[in-house]
Design a protein around this motif. Structure first.
Motif, PDB file in Angstrom:
ATOM      1  N   LYS A   1       1.560   1.875  -1.256  1.00 25.23           N
ATOM      2  CA  LYS A   1       2.020   0.517  -1.529  1.00 25.23           C
ATOM      3  C   LYS A   1       2.678  -0.140  -0.314  1.00 25.23           C
ATOM      4  CE  LYS A   1       2.765   0.899  -6.500  1.00 25.23           C
ATOM      5  NZ  LYS A   1       3.812   0.895  -7.549  1.00 25.23           N
ATOM      6  N   SER A   2       3.617   0.556   0.300  1.00 23.08           N
ATOM      7  CA  SER A   2       4.310  -0.045   1.452  1.00 23.08           C
ATOM      8  C   SER A   2       3.359  -0.244   2.624  1.00 23.08           C
ATOM      9  CB  SER A   2       5.527   0.785   1.856  1.00 23.08           C
ATOM     10  OG  SER A   2       5.156   2.111   2.135  1.00 23.08           O
ATOM     11  N   VAL A   3       2.379   0.640   2.765  1.00 25.40           N
ATOM     12  CA  VAL A   3       1.393   0.495   3.840  1.00 25.40           C
ATOM     13  C   VAL A   3       0.587  -0.786   3.648  1.00 25.40           C
ATOM     14  CG1 VAL A   3      -0.655   1.534   4.925  1.00 25.40           C
ATOM     15  CG2 VAL A   3       1.233   2.995   4.165  1.00 25.40           C
ATOM     16  N   ILE A   4       0.130  -1.019   2.442  1.00 27.60           N
ATOM     17  CA  ILE A   4      -0.624  -2.231   2.127  1.00 27.60           C
ATOM     18  C   ILE A   4       0.232  -3.465   2.396  1.00 27.60           C
ATOM     19  CG2 ILE A   4      -1.684  -3.569   0.259  1.00 27.60           C
ATOM     20  CD1 ILE A   4      -2.420  -0.771  -1.006  1.00 27.60           C
ATOM     21  N   LEU A   5       1.469  -3.419   1.939  1.00 26.85           N
ATOM     22  CA  LEU A   5       2.374  -4.557   2.130  1.00 26.85           C
ATOM     23  C   LEU A   5       2.624  -4.843   3.605  1.00 26.85           C
ATOM     24  CD1 LEU A   5       4.878  -3.753  -0.748  1.00 26.85           C
ATOM     25  CD2 LEU A   5       3.247  -5.659  -0.678  1.00 26.85           C
ATOM     26  N   VAL A   6       2.785  -3.797   4.411  1.00 29.32           N
ATOM     27  CA  VAL A   6       3.008  -3.985   5.857  1.00 29.32           C
ATOM     28  C   VAL A   6       1.826  -4.722   6.483  1.00 29.32           C
ATOM     29  CG1 VAL A   6       3.096  -2.749   8.068  1.00 29.32           C
ATOM     30  CG2 VAL A   6       4.643  -2.112   6.232  1.00 29.32           C
TER      31      VAL A   6
ATOM     32  N   SER B   1       9.917 -11.242   0.594  1.00 30.19           N
ATOM     33  CA  SER B   1      11.332 -10.863   0.662  1.00 30.19           C
ATOM     34  C   SER B   1      11.513  -9.421   1.121  1.00 30.19           C
ATOM     35  CB  SER B   1      12.013 -11.094  -0.694  1.00 30.19           C
ATOM     36  OG  SER B   1      11.582 -10.144  -1.653  1.00 30.19           O
ATOM     37  N   LEU B   2      10.448  -8.651   1.111  1.00 29.48           N
ATOM     38  CA  LEU B   2      10.479  -7.258   1.580  1.00 29.48           C
ATOM     39  C   LEU B   2      10.147  -7.120   3.066  1.00 29.48           C
ATOM     40  CD1 LEU B   2       8.554  -5.423  -1.253  1.00 29.48           C
ATOM     41  CD2 LEU B   2      10.794  -4.783  -0.389  1.00 29.48           C
ATOM     42  N   ALA B   3       9.723  -8.178   3.714  1.00 32.05           N
ATOM     43  CA  ALA B   3       9.208  -8.093   5.084  1.00 32.05           C
ATOM     44  C   ALA B   3      10.190  -7.419   6.040  1.00 32.05           C
ATOM     45  CB  ALA B   3       8.815  -9.477   5.598  1.00 32.05           C
ATOM     46  N   ALA B   4      11.448  -7.793   6.017  1.00 31.47           N
ATOM     47  CA  ALA B   4      12.419  -7.210   6.942  1.00 31.47           C
ATOM     48  C   ALA B   4      12.599  -5.713   6.691  1.00 31.47           C
ATOM     49  CB  ALA B   4      13.761  -7.934   6.834  1.00 31.47           C
ATOM     50  N   VAL B   5      12.646  -5.331   5.421  1.00 34.91           N
ATOM     51  CA  VAL B   5      12.801  -3.917   5.071  1.00 34.91           C
ATOM     52  C   VAL B   5      11.579  -3.120   5.526  1.00 34.91           C
ATOM     53  CG1 VAL B   5      12.983  -2.299   3.133  1.00 34.91           C
ATOM     54  CG2 VAL B   5      14.277  -4.435   3.096  1.00 34.91           C
TER      55      VAL B   5
ATOM     56  N   THR C   1       9.329  -3.918   7.806  1.00 41.20           N
ATOM     57  CA  THR C   1       9.234  -3.921   9.266  1.00 41.20           C
ATOM     58  C   THR C   1      10.177  -2.884   9.857  1.00 41.20           C
ATOM     59  OG1 THR C   1       8.576  -6.244   9.280  1.00 41.20           O
ATOM     60  CG2 THR C   1       9.442  -5.354  11.333  1.00 41.20           C
ATOM     61  N   SER C   2      11.397  -2.809   9.346  1.00 41.08           N
ATOM     62  CA  SER C   2      12.350  -1.796   9.813  1.00 41.08           C
ATOM     63  C   SER C   2      11.832  -0.393   9.539  1.00 41.08           C
ATOM     64  CB  SER C   2      13.712  -1.975   9.132  1.00 41.08           C
ATOM     65  OG  SER C   2      14.320  -3.153   9.542  1.00 41.08           O
TER      66      SER C   2
ATOM     67  N   TRP D   1      10.949   2.421  12.360  1.00 37.88           N
ATOM     68  CA  TRP D   1      11.507   3.771  12.319  1.00 37.88           C
ATOM     69  C   TRP D   1      10.382   4.803  12.343  1.00 37.88           C
ATOM     70  CZ3 TRP D   1      11.367   7.766   8.619  1.00 37.88           C
ATOM     71  CH2 TRP D   1      12.233   8.839   8.886  1.00 37.88           C
ATOM     72  N   GLY D   2       9.313   4.548  11.607  1.00 37.48           N
ATOM     73  CA  GLY D   2       8.153   5.445  11.616  1.00 37.48           C
ATOM     74  C   GLY D   2       7.536   5.551  12.998  1.00 37.48           C
ATOM     75  N   MET D   3       7.497   4.447  13.744  1.00 32.04           N
ATOM     76  CA  MET D   3       6.971   4.461  15.110  1.00 32.04           C
ATOM     77  C   MET D   3       7.863   5.321  16.003  1.00 32.04           C
ATOM     78  SD  MET D   3       4.606   3.609  17.212  1.00 32.04           S
ATOM     79  CE  MET D   3       3.683   2.211  16.608  1.00 32.04           C
TER      80      MET D   3
END
Length: 123
Positions: A33-38, A98-102, A104-105, A109-111
């Motif tokens: 889910k978070s991967v798709i959203l990113v 509204s999740l974009a900043a979270v 992206t952070s 961190w994963g990078m």
């Protein structure tokens, strides 16, 4: 700054949660889910674009995750059916944005982890 934790129950989407983190993980948790959203942060994408960007996801899983994200109100699905072939685009809703900043952070961190402890393999 220490945060005071209270014992309470929260009802969200007809489910009970013991904390707000559980609600967030219900919406964006899991492997995909978070991967798709990113990938949708920088703009709308078609199904096949997402499939190519997330090369290790199966078509079935991508389809199911997109449906769940749409049901939860994080993404929108727009179908263009005026002329063949059928075109479907996915985009973040304002709720998803509204999740974009979270997200992206989290990706940054994963990078850092990948650079420090991982290995990039070019395909």
């Amino acid at each position: 700054m220490a945060k005071k934790h209270e014992k309470r129950l929260i009802r969200y989407n007809d489910k009970l949660f013991s904390c707000t983190t559980s609600i967030a993980m219900e919406l964006i948790g899991g492997k995909w889910k978070s991967v798709i959203l990113v990938y949708l942060i920088d703009g709308k994408k078609r199904y096949n674009e997402l499939r190519k960007l997330i090369s290790t996801i199966t078509e079935r899983t991508l389809s199911l995750q997109l449906k769940q994200l749409e049901k939860d109100g994080l993404i929108s699905r727009k179908v263009y059916a005026l002329k063949p072939p059928l075109k479907v685009e996915y985009a973040l809703t304002p709720f998803g944005e509204s999740l974009a900043a979270v997200l992206t952070s989290l990706a940054e961190w994963g990078m850092t982890v990948a650079n420090d402890k991982g290995e990039f393999i070019n395909q």
